[in-house]
Motif scaffolding. Structure first.
Motif, PDB file in Angstrom:
ATOM      1  N   LYS A 109       0.833  -1.204   0.000  1.00  0.00           N
ATOM      2  CA  LYS A 109       0.000   0.000   0.000  1.00  0.00           C
ATOM      3  C   LYS A 109       0.872   1.260   0.000  1.00  0.00           C
ATOM      4  N   ASN A 110       1.909   1.257   0.807  1.00  0.00           N
ATOM      5  CA  ASN A 110       2.751   2.451   0.930  1.00  0.00           C
ATOM      6  C   ASN A 110       3.498   2.757  -0.361  1.00  0.00           C
ATOM      7  N   LYS A 136       1.134   3.789  -3.249  1.00  0.00           N
ATOM      8  CA  LYS A 136       0.604   5.146  -3.047  1.00  0.00           C
ATOM      9  C   LYS A 136       1.637   6.193  -3.434  1.00  0.00           C
ATOM     10  N   GLU A 137       2.900   5.900  -3.227  1.00  0.00           N
ATOM     11  CA  GLU A 137       3.960   6.823  -3.636  1.00  0.00           C
ATOM     12  C   GLU A 137       3.905   7.063  -5.145  1.00  0.00           C
ATOM     13  N   ILE A 167       1.266   6.723  -7.131  1.00  0.00           N
ATOM     14  CA  ILE A 167       0.050   7.478  -7.436  1.00  0.00           C
ATOM     15  C   ILE A 167       0.234   8.955  -7.107  1.00  0.00           C
ATOM     16  N   ASP A 168       0.815   9.243  -5.951  1.00  0.00           N
ATOM     17  CA  ASP A 168       0.980  10.626  -5.501  1.00  0.00           C
ATOM     18  C   ASP A 168       1.980  11.412  -6.353  1.00  0.00           C
ATOM     19  N   TYR A 206      -3.150  -1.277  -5.790  1.00  0.00           N
ATOM     20  CA  TYR A 206      -3.373  -0.438  -4.615  1.00  0.00           C
ATOM     21  C   TYR A 206      -4.747  -0.712  -4.019  1.00  0.00           C
ATOM     22  N   LEU A 258      -5.438  -1.998  -0.224  1.00  0.00           N
ATOM     23  CA  LEU A 258      -6.385  -1.318   0.662  1.00  0.00           C
ATOM     24  C   LEU A 258      -7.430  -2.294   1.189  1.00  0.00           C
ATOM     25  N   GLU A 299     -12.348   2.874   0.716  1.00  0.00           N
ATOM     26  CA  GLU A 299     -11.434   3.683  -0.098  1.00  0.00           C
ATOM     27  C   GLU A 299     -10.991   2.928  -1.348  1.00  0.00           C
ATOM     28  N   TYR A 330     -10.256   3.496  -6.409  1.00  0.00           N
ATOM     29  CA  TYR A 330      -9.197   3.157  -7.371  1.00  0.00           C
ATOM     30  C   TYR A 330      -9.653   2.089  -8.355  1.00  0.00           C
TER      31      TYR A 330
END
Length: 477
Positions: free
Chosen positions: A228-229, A232-233, A235-236, A369, A373, A381, A385
């Motif tokens: 997940k971490n 997410k990096e 995606i961000d 992701y 989640l 959440e 996605y």
């Protein structure tokens, strides 16, 4: 004799690079004349990336789809190896498994060779970081394919300078946990080393590619928080986005798209550098007129009837992925179900397709992701996605699903999103659903095939065991 496999790989490290780039004669490519400049390392890396062309054309795609409910053989004379995959009855003599084993270890050996020479040459820090990062990514990429297919495998993380060094090296198979530890470290280091480096092509490793593959590794090893971490990096960072036109991902001119994270380049018109998808994904008919010169397809990997019917009404991916009829040389059309992805309709030569294969793309990041989640109590959440991918496909959003319901919805979404991209087998094995899903499929279609527990891991190629009996064989084979 037990070290012969590594000696072979050592001998192929530079020869394949030479063949791909038409360099100076192989006998001249040695420690004296090579690895003396940044250009030499760039050349060696191009040769190493070229090895991936063979793996995806078509071994990994066949293994990923033909073993599942996605695809089947529809021609009269399949090879033994193709039949084994279609029936999920692999043997140690399977050509596709041999290709993955030998090709992956060749890439690993080339990567080790590059890594071992970086400190001996006057390079800038940025150049060293780039070459090291790319090589670590390729080594990890290769080991990930190996460990998912074969389980315990030898870990070779050094280059050899002499036969004695080869003979002294421990070539026994190492536990899966150790292989994944190496993969994780290589990808973590690669992501760090390549950070801030802009490379000219998405056929080269990047921080995004390393993190995407690392996210897939964490999912496979059920480290969902870590997955997940890192996902997410990506995606961000907003480096990638979904391509508005899904079909564009798989047709001529699909190079360097916004959704692409890592791609395998193919080139039409150069012998040995095209792909074979135009042949294997289309019907085995001599009377078709869908290619120049009426080239015949081979019907080796065609979507199953169930696959063709699994799409929801209005799913734009259906028309971009599966054809329902072919034009005959009489001008008439006849019903046929076949694959459209990566099929180059401009070529009339078998093995000459010029469409790139996308090994890692942003839709996979979003769906992975969502999976991470869902597995960490973030199901509400996760819908966001999953629905991003569905929206691109022209479908209504899903809402209010429980964790179990979401898991099944995601499984279906990945199936239709990644048809003929080599994901299905690995997805089902990763989630522990392979036996249930595939055995039901075989039963529903009146087929006597079954997936036994031991068949979730493939057999070690027999030729490797003949060379090195200490490798041993996986249980059940």
């Amino acid at each position: 004799m037990k070290k012969y496999i590594t000696l072979i790989l050592l001998g192929t490290m530079l020869s394949s690079c030479s063949e791909f780039l038409n360099l100076q004669p192989e006998y001249q490519i040695n420690e004296v004349s090579f690895y003396k400049s940044a250009k030499d390392f760039e050349t060696a890396l191009v040769g190493n990336y070229a090895g991936l062309q063979v793996l995806y054309n078509t071994a990994l795609v066949d293994i990923g789809d033909l073993t599942t409910d996605n695809a089947e053989i529809k021609w009269t004379s399949p090879t033994v190896s193709e039949t084994e995959l279609d029936e999920v009855n692999p043997t140690a003599s399977n050509d596709f498994l041999n290709t993955v084993w030998s090709g992956s270890f060749a890439t690993i050996a080339r990567s080790n060779n590059i890594l071992s020479r970086l400190d001996d040459v006057n390079l800038t820090e940025a150049q060293k970081n780039q070459f090291k990062g790319e090589s670590l990514f390729l080594r990890a990429f290769s080991y990930f394919n190996l460990v998912r297919l074969f389980g315990n495998v030898p870990i070779v993380d050094v280059a050899f300078r002499s036969p004695d060094a080869i003979m002294d090296f421990d070539m026994t198979r190492r536990p899966v946990s150790e292989v994944y530890a190496l993969i994780t470290k290589d990808l973590t280091d690669a992501a760090s080393l390549l950070n801030g480096i802009t490379l000219p092509s998405k056929s080269q490793a990047s921080t995004g590619a390393a993190k995407t593959l690392l996210g897939k590794v964490y999912l496979t090893t059920k480290q969902y928080d870590l997955a997940k971490n890192v996902l997410k990096e990506i995606i961000d960072q907003k480096t990638y986005s979904l391509n508005p036109d899904y079909k564009k991902l798989f047709t001529n001119g699909n190079s360097e798209l916004q959704e692409t994270i890592f791609e395998i380049k193919y080139l039409s018109g150069n012998v040995g550098e095209g792909n074979s998808f135009s042949s294997i994904f289309t019907p085995a008919r001599f009377d078709m007129a869908i290619f120049p010169g009426n080239m015949q397809g081979s019907g080796r990997v065609l979507p199953t009837k169930q696959m063709a019917n699994v799409y929801e009404p209005g799913d734009l991916r259906r028309k971009a992925s599966i054809g329902d009829s072919v034009r005959l040389n009489t001008g008439k059309y006849e019903k046929e179900t076949y694959g459209l992805k990566f099929v180059d309709f401009t070529t009339g030569i078998v093995g000459d397709g010029g469409i790139n294969f996308t090994a890692l793309r942003y839709a996979d990041v979003l769906l992975m992701y969502a999976e991470a989640l869902n597995e960490t109590n973030g199901t509400p959440e996760a819908h966001t996605y999953l629905n991003m991918v569905r929206q691109r496909a022209g479908l209504a959003p899903l809402s209010g699903l429980s964790k179990a319901e979401f898991t099944l919805a995601l499984e279906k979404e990945r199936r239709v999103e990644f048809l003929l991209e080599g994901h299905r087998w690995f997805d089902l094995v990763r989630t522990g659903r392979a036996q249930e899903v595939l055995n039901k499929y075989f039963q529903d279609n009146g087929l006597s095939f079954t997936v036994a527990p031991h068949e979730l891991i493939m057999p070690i190629p027999l030729r490797e065991i003949d060379i090195n009996p200490n490798l041993g064989q996986n249980p059940g084979y």
